[in-house]
Design a protein around this motif. Structure first.
Motif, PDB file in Angstrom:
ATOM      1  N   THR A   1       4.774  -4.239  -1.949  1.00  9.02           N
ATOM      2  CA  THR A   1       4.427  -4.818  -0.920  1.00  9.02           C
ATOM      3  C   THR A   1       5.425  -5.385  -0.618  1.00  9.02           C
ATOM      4  OG1 THR A   1       1.847  -5.118  -1.620  1.00  9.02           O
ATOM      5  CG2 THR A   1       2.576  -6.448   0.486  1.00  9.02           C
TER       6      THR A   1
ATOM      7  N   ASP B   1      -0.052   0.441   3.341  1.00  9.34           N
ATOM      8  CA  ASP B   1      -0.228  -0.049   1.700  1.00  9.34           C
ATOM      9  C   ASP B   1      -1.656  -0.845   1.470  1.00  9.34           C
ATOM     10  OD1 ASP B   1       0.084  -1.879  -0.487  1.00  9.34           O
ATOM     11  OD2 ASP B   1       0.962  -3.732   0.797  1.00  9.34           O
ATOM     12  N   GLU B   2      -2.039   0.050   0.748  1.00  6.42           N
ATOM     13  CA  GLU B   2      -3.318   0.577   0.038  1.00  6.42           C
ATOM     14  C   GLU B   2      -4.508   0.967   0.735  1.00  6.42           C
ATOM     15  OE1 GLU B   2      -4.083  -2.019  -3.259  1.00  6.42           O
ATOM     16  OE2 GLU B   2      -2.190  -2.709  -3.836  1.00  6.42           O
TER      17      GLU B   2
END
Ligand SMILES: Nc1ncnc2c1ncn2[C@@H]1O[C@H](COP(=O)(O)OP(=O)(O)OP(=O)(O)O)[C@@H](O)[C@H]1O
Ligand SMILES: [Mg+2]
Lengths: 256, 379
Positions: free
Chosen positions: A65, A184-185
């Motif tokens: 991240t 991000d995810e």
């Protein structure tokens, strides 16, 4: 390991900006100050070609991240150089970083839609940031149609399922046809099928618009959409392979 | 057109919006009530003078305002009468009587105006009819103010009661109102003033000077100031009204109290609006951070919060204004109009601006939060 460029001196003109969307060179990053200062990224070198779909995996806490937010112009750089869409981010002011962000589409784990706005209005907010008023509604509706929500443009998030909300968030990220998408995810909050759908959708749209995608995920069921998979371990880029090579060298279960 | 984010965010949370508007409306109402009383005070302070048929007034230098006037020599008035342009001088005697309610036998103070019945001191037509003038001439007879508070008992003509151990008869009625200075007023002849209060008539409380038509009151007042000794102060009608008004507003704590009332109401409003805006911002931190990630600047979010504040102030002002108009009417009727609370457009505009300022202040306090929305915290 052709994409890793550890062996290249940082000052050499080693890439042509026409083909490279993101270039990270000798990037270190630290959190905290003084005694609490802790390095989380170590000498990261990475180039993303235009139109590539790159998935970044790695254990929790490995710095994925952090790297993503650095590339997204959401943090100030500390050491190393970072070129995003032809713009060197080192030394940019806060306001210049905001400018860079307008060419990037962000997709988060949570959809972060305004409950008070309809799907279309949420997408229109993205169009408005570029001072484009004229046909924003039309563009929002078209984009929502592309993510399969043509029937839902005037629904508020409350009336949408989790997968539908994430698709609105994708429409919002893509409506301005950004050259780079950072996710991000994006599937973490979705069930298996909607997660799969969302990623396939991103893949299709990215191919259409020719944009580069960098996606962090733990979800090994979606790795096959990637042109490349980079693996980050303890702040080091550990490997950089295509899907087939990656699946041979990594136990898929270890990623989950 | 932009997506009206501020508006949509506010109306999305209906119950919160209602609470916010009720809060703003309540603060607006409180401000209006305080200003209404303050305005009524100012107006009632000038009311006595508005009804007096005089252009220039003489008072003692120790007189702060009409109801607490000190006496000065009547000769000053006769001196003034000699000035060219002066049409008539009229001594006015002022004092308090203990008026006994004939039904309950409780005594309460009434404010007394006394003058020579030959002088037409008041412009009120009722006071100048032959019947009232005849009544004024009768001994131990007074005229009673119909706008006096009901605690004084019967106001009917012919009512007899005891005043400072003398029996007094109500011989007539008029409508003046005591304002903030008195709960009841009576009018009597100077002779009855002497009988009841036993104060010599060569000391007067107020000297009324009526000028010839087309005479400059300022100039005559200036001339009188030159001629008369320093034991009297000369004031034009406008000056004496302003004197009494500013006495009530600034020299007594009355103005301060109502001013405090306005300030406290504003603080209440600021706190309520702050609370609402802060909650709204907190609820939307993720969305605001997303907007920042998308390339919106803090300035845009700042604007959204300011807009929310302005929407709250406008929408809250309307019910606040309407209920104030209603309460004004109620207050005026409850006091027999002795408290002339009424809406005027200057006050309406002023409170409107104050409301916006109040809400914008809350926005400025709460907006610091939105500026801290950080996209990196979304990951
Ligand atoms: N704001 C911060 N301040 C200090 N340390 C932080 C901060 N954010 C992250 N870290 C630390 O930096 C390291 C890398 O964090 P990062 O969030 O980049 O990992 P990640 O690979 O995304 O992990 P995950 O897969 O769990 O999301 C972790 O050890 C984390 O504890
Ligand atoms: Mg992470």
């Amino acid at each position: 390991m052709s994409h890793l460029s550890n062996d290249l001196p940082s000052d050499s003109p080693h890439f042509s900006s026409e083909e490279i969307a993101v270039s990270v060179r000798h990037l270190d990053y630290y959190y905290g100050q003084g005694d609490l200062r802790k390095q989380v990224l170590y000498d990261i070198n990475l180039e993303l070609s235009k139109g590539q779909i790159v998935i970044m995996t790695g254990p929790s806490g490995s710095g994925k991240t952090t790297l993503l937010t650095l590339i997204g112009a959401l943090r100030f750089l500390q050491e190393g150089s970072l070129n995003v869409l032809g713009q060197e981010l080192v030394g940019l002011s806060k306001s210049e970083l905001v400018e860079v962000r307008r060419n990037i589409g962000f997709i988060f784990q949570a959809h972060n839609l305004f409950d008070s706005l309809t799907a279309s209005q949420n997408v229109e907010m993205a169009v408005e940031v570029l001072q484009d008023w004229g046909n924003k509604r039309q563009r929002a509706v078209e984009m929502l149609a592309q993510v399969g929500l043509a029937e839902r443009v005037d629904y508020k998030p409350k009336a949408l399922s989790g997968g539908q909300k994430q698709r609105v968030a994708i429409a919002r990220a893509l409506v301005n046809q950004p050259s780079l998408i950072l996710a991000d995810e994006p599937t973490a909050a979705l069930d298996k099928q909607s997660g799969r759908d969302v990623v396939t959708l991103m893949q299709t749209l990215a191919k259409e618009q020719g944009c580069t995608i960098l996606m962090v995920t733990h979800d090994n069921r979606i790795l096959d959409v990637a042109d490349r998979i980079v693996n980050l371990v303890d702040g080091h880029l550990e490997s950089d392979q295509n899907f087939t090579a990656f699946s041979q060298t990594h136990d898929p279960k270890a990623l989950v | 057109m932009r997506v009206p984010l501020a508006w949509l965010n506010l109306v999305h949370e209906k119950s919160r919006l209602v609470v916010a508007l009720a809060g703003v409306a309540f603060a607006v109402l409180l401000v209006f009530m305080n200003l209404g009383f303050l305005g009524a005070l100012a107006q009632s302070a000038s009311m006595f003078y508005q009804y007096m048929d005089a252009d220039v007034f003489l008072v003692s230098p120790q007189t702060l305002e009409i109801s607490s006037s000190k006496a000065f020599p009547r000769d000053r008035l006769y001196q003034a009468a000699g000035i060219k342009g002066v049409a008539r001088v009229m001594p006015l005697y002022l004092g308090y009587l203990q008026w006994r309610n004939p039904e309950t036998r409780d005594s309460r103070a009434v404010f007394m105006f006394a003058y020579n019945p030959q002088d037409r001191v008041f412009l009120l037509p009722e006071l100048n009819t032959s019947a009232t003038l005849a009544a004024l001439d009768r001994p131990d007879t007074v005229l009673f103010d119909r706008l006096s508070r009901p605690e004084y008992g019967s106001k009917d003509i012919g009512t007899k009661t005891e005043v400072d151990r003398r029996t007094v008869t109500i011989g007539g009625q008029y409508e003046l109102g005591g304002g903030f200075a008195a709960d009841a007023t009576v009018v009597s002849s100077d002779q009855n003033f002497l009988r009841l209060l036993k104060i010599p008539l060569n000391l007067v409380n107020m000297g009324l000077i009526k000028l010839e038509p087309e005479t400059d009151a300022q100039a005559i007042a200036a001339q009188l100031r030159q001629v008369l000794p320093k034991d009297v102060v000369v004031k034009t009608k406008a000056e004496i009204i302003e004197n009494d008004r500013s006495y009530w507003i600034t020299s007594t704590s009355t103005g301060f109290i109502f001013g405090m009332g306005v300030a406290v109401s504003c603080v209440v409003g600021v706190v309520i609006v702050y609370q609402i805006l802060y909650t709204d911002i907190s609820d939307h931190m993720k969305q605001y951070a997303t907007l920042k990630a998308m390339g919106y600047r803090s300035g845009y979010l700042f604007n959204v919060v300011i807009q929310e504040a302005i929407i709250l102030s406008v929408l809250g002002y309307i019910p606040g204004f309407l209920s104030s108009v209603g309460l004004y009417a109620f207050a005026a009727s409850a006091t027999n109009n002795a408290l002339p609370v009424a809406m005027d457009w200057q006050r309406a505009v002023m409170v409107f601006i104050l409301t916006i300022a109040m809400c914008v202040l809350s926005a400025l306090i709460s907006v610091r939060k939105v500026v801290t929305a950080e996209p990196v915290e979304l990951f």
